[in-house]
Design an enzyme around this catalytic site. Sequence first.
Site, mmCIF file in Angstrom:
data_model
loop_
_atom_site.group_PDB
_atom_site.id
_atom_site.type_symbol
_atom_site.label_atom_id
_atom_site.label_comp_id
_atom_site.label_asym_id
_atom_site.label_seq_id
_atom_site.Cartn_x
_atom_site.Cartn_y
_atom_site.Cartn_z
ATOM 1 C CG HIS A 10 43.772 41.217 33.589
ATOM 2 N ND1 HIS A 10 43.939 41.572 32.979
ATOM 3 C CD2 HIS A 10 42.883 42.324 35.165
ATOM 4 C CE1 HIS A 10 44.061 42.555 32.724
ATOM 5 N NE2 HIS A 10 43.632 43.870 33.803
ATOM 6 C CB SER B 247 43.734 45.594 36.065
ATOM 7 O OG SER B 247 44.531 45.910 35.440
ATOM 8 C CG ASP C 244 36.854 56.473 50.074
ATOM 9 O OD1 ASP C 244 36.549 57.172 50.182
ATOM 10 O OD2 ASP C 244 37.529 55.793 51.158
#
Length: 330
Positions: A153, A285, A270
């Site tokens: 992003h 990110s 997980d």
Amino acid sequence: MKKQIFAGLWALLLLSGLTGAAYAQELMVGGQAVGIQISTDGVFVAGFCPVETETGEVTPAEAAGIRRGDLICGADGREVPDAAALIEALEGAGDEIELTVRRGSQELSVPVAPAYGEEGRPMLGILLRDGLNGIGTLTFCDPDSGVFGALGHSVSDADTGLAIPLREGSVTEAQIVSVHPGAAGAPGELNGVSDLTRVLGSVERNTEVGIFGRAEARLGTRPAEIGMITAGPASILATVEGRDAREYAVEVNRVYRDADGTHAMFSVTDPALLGRTGGIVQGMSGSPILQNGRLVGAVTHVFISDSTRGYAVSIQDMLRAAGIAMDKAA
């Protein structure tokens, strides 16, 4: 698609076009944490701060028509590359200063009469930013051209949410020193430190699907072919401690393809990652998403209401934004 609320995942530490096509047969997959330094193309107006004068509070720039998100790129005919240059121009301006303002595709000339506070210095009542530093995750690097992508992003201003207009930037080595786990309603965060002496590459694009640039060192952890993201089991590569990236299991729940590109929602399954971070946290990110050994996308956002769920962008959208043509994609 029901509208959700997300939190961007690059971890903010401090507030203050690629040319030529590359041809990707395989990409080096990232997953390591990197420091990100961005300098703005001018001075970004992040907000306003009233000036206390003898007659009361005033906000000269806002009163003159300056808006949050504007970019001040000139003052009285001189270029303003950073906040220091604007302050210097203001000190010698007198009763009025003519600001050159970039607003979207428009360039405006806005006269502003400074106010004088208790110290007798001219002030515009603007909260200024000319750069951002933070921690994010490398997604990929094309070994042939050196083009890399990270974040998934844009680098955006924390207050306005607007993408920062890029003048120059760099990525550096970094390590994660601690984790603030995520919880419902409170996105967690990776706490990291950047080594500014170990520059890995230059940042040349700041886009909605990531930042892109040219590497000065070999980046990535392993090679992988490009694939299409689909619903089903997957894994992400992320660094949540030190400098070493590890692979963690996730499940891609839904995939959306529309005019804006391909996006997906996924859940962390997980136990090790859930125990360490509570799921997806800021700083993750750009973490690559793998399916069947192929690079298919990158982590972009976390659901504020549920840190075990995240949002992803496809690798095809990132490569398109980076200017990389795909010779092999499943």
